[in-house]
Motif scaffolding. Structure first.
Motif, PDB file in Angstrom:
ATOM      1  N   THR A  97       0.685  -0.341  -9.101  1.00 32.17           N
ATOM      2  CA  THR A  97      -0.483  -0.678 -10.131  1.00 32.17           C
ATOM      3  C   THR A  97      -0.568  -2.085 -10.254  1.00 32.17           C
TER       4      THR A  97
ATOM      5  N   ALA B  51      -4.476  -2.909  -8.918  1.00 32.66           N
ATOM      6  CA  ALA B  51      -5.025  -2.126  -8.157  1.00 32.66           C
ATOM      7  C   ALA B  51      -6.280  -1.371  -8.556  1.00 32.66           C
ATOM      8  N   ASP B  52      -7.211  -1.116  -7.892  1.00 33.54           N
ATOM      9  CA  ASP B  52      -8.362  -0.604  -8.188  1.00 33.54           C
ATOM     10  C   ASP B  52      -8.409   0.738  -9.013  1.00 33.54           C
ATOM     11  N   LYS B  53      -7.151   1.428  -8.945  1.00 30.02           N
ATOM     12  CA  LYS B  53      -7.153   2.810  -9.354  1.00 30.02           C
ATOM     13  C   LYS B  53      -6.915   2.738 -10.751  1.00 30.02           C
TER      14      LYS B  53
ATOM     15  N   LYS C 121       0.936  -1.347  -0.080  1.00 24.24           N
ATOM     16  CA  LYS C 121       0.088   0.054  -0.055  1.00 24.24           C
ATOM     17  C   LYS C 121       0.847   1.238  -0.017  1.00 24.24           C
TER      18      LYS C 121
ATOM     19  N   LYS D  58      -7.407  -4.027   0.901  1.00 26.66           N
ATOM     20  CA  LYS D  58      -8.347  -2.765   0.364  1.00 26.66           C
ATOM     21  C   LYS D  58      -7.380  -2.054  -0.749  1.00 26.66           C
ATOM     22  N   GLY D  59      -8.396  -2.033  -1.820  1.00 23.89           N
ATOM     23  CA  GLY D  59      -7.788  -1.128  -2.776  1.00 23.89           C
ATOM     24  C   GLY D  59      -7.144  -2.005  -3.959  1.00 23.89           C
ATOM     25  N   TRP D  60      -7.346  -3.553  -3.818  1.00 24.62           N
ATOM     26  CA  TRP D  60      -6.820  -4.617  -4.623  1.00 24.62           C
ATOM     27  C   TRP D  60      -8.099  -5.533  -5.021  1.00 24.62           C
TER      28      TRP D  60
ATOM     29  N   CYS E 138       0.621  -5.907  -8.960  1.00 17.28           N
ATOM     30  CA  CYS E 138       2.061  -6.619  -7.704  1.00 17.28           C
ATOM     31  C   CYS E 138       1.775  -8.040  -8.028  1.00 17.28           C
TER      32      CYS E 138
ATOM     33  N   ASP F 281       2.231   2.425  -3.470  1.00 18.17           N
ATOM     34  CA  ASP F 281       1.386   2.948  -4.653  1.00 18.17           C
ATOM     35  C   ASP F 281       1.634   2.325  -5.969  1.00 18.17           C
TER      36      ASP F 281
END
Length: 105
Positions: A37, A79-81, A32, A57-59, A39, A35
């Motif tokens: 994209t 990643a969710d981003k 986390k 969280k976020g993945w 992993c 940061d």
């Protein structure tokens, strides 16, 4: 106007038996902070019923392969981003690799 990050950051980690809850927590916190994209995890040593242990969280996009036994194993976390759409997934029979073909944004 939204700012779009033009960089794609990818890391590959050999987690050498990711089963321990303490190890999972430390690796998740480190990921986390980076940061990232994408992993890529090697040597997860999970069975299919243990896959929920990869969630953080976020993945939400998680792809995992381990073969039939609790050995080897690889996982790809996206990643969710990023807006990633998978098209084809090829898995190794013994859990040594997983290839994901798709598009990002």
């Amino acid at each position: 106007m939204a700012v779009v990050n033009a960089y794609l950051t990818i890391i590959a980690l050999n987690v050498n038996k990711y089963i321990s809850p303490i190890k999972r927590h430390r690796v998740a916190e480190w990921i986390k902070k980076q940061d990232l994209t994408i992993c890529c995890l090697q040597e997860t040593y999970f069975t299919y019923k243990d896959t929920h242990r990869l969630k953080m969280k976020g993945w939400k996009k998680i792809f995992h392969e381990n073969g039939n036994q609790k050995r080897a194993g690889v996982a790809k976390l996206i990643a969710d981003k990023v807006d990633f759409k998978s098209k084809t997934i090829k898995r190794g029979k013994e859990g040594h690799y997983i290839m994901i073909y798709g598009s990002i944004q």
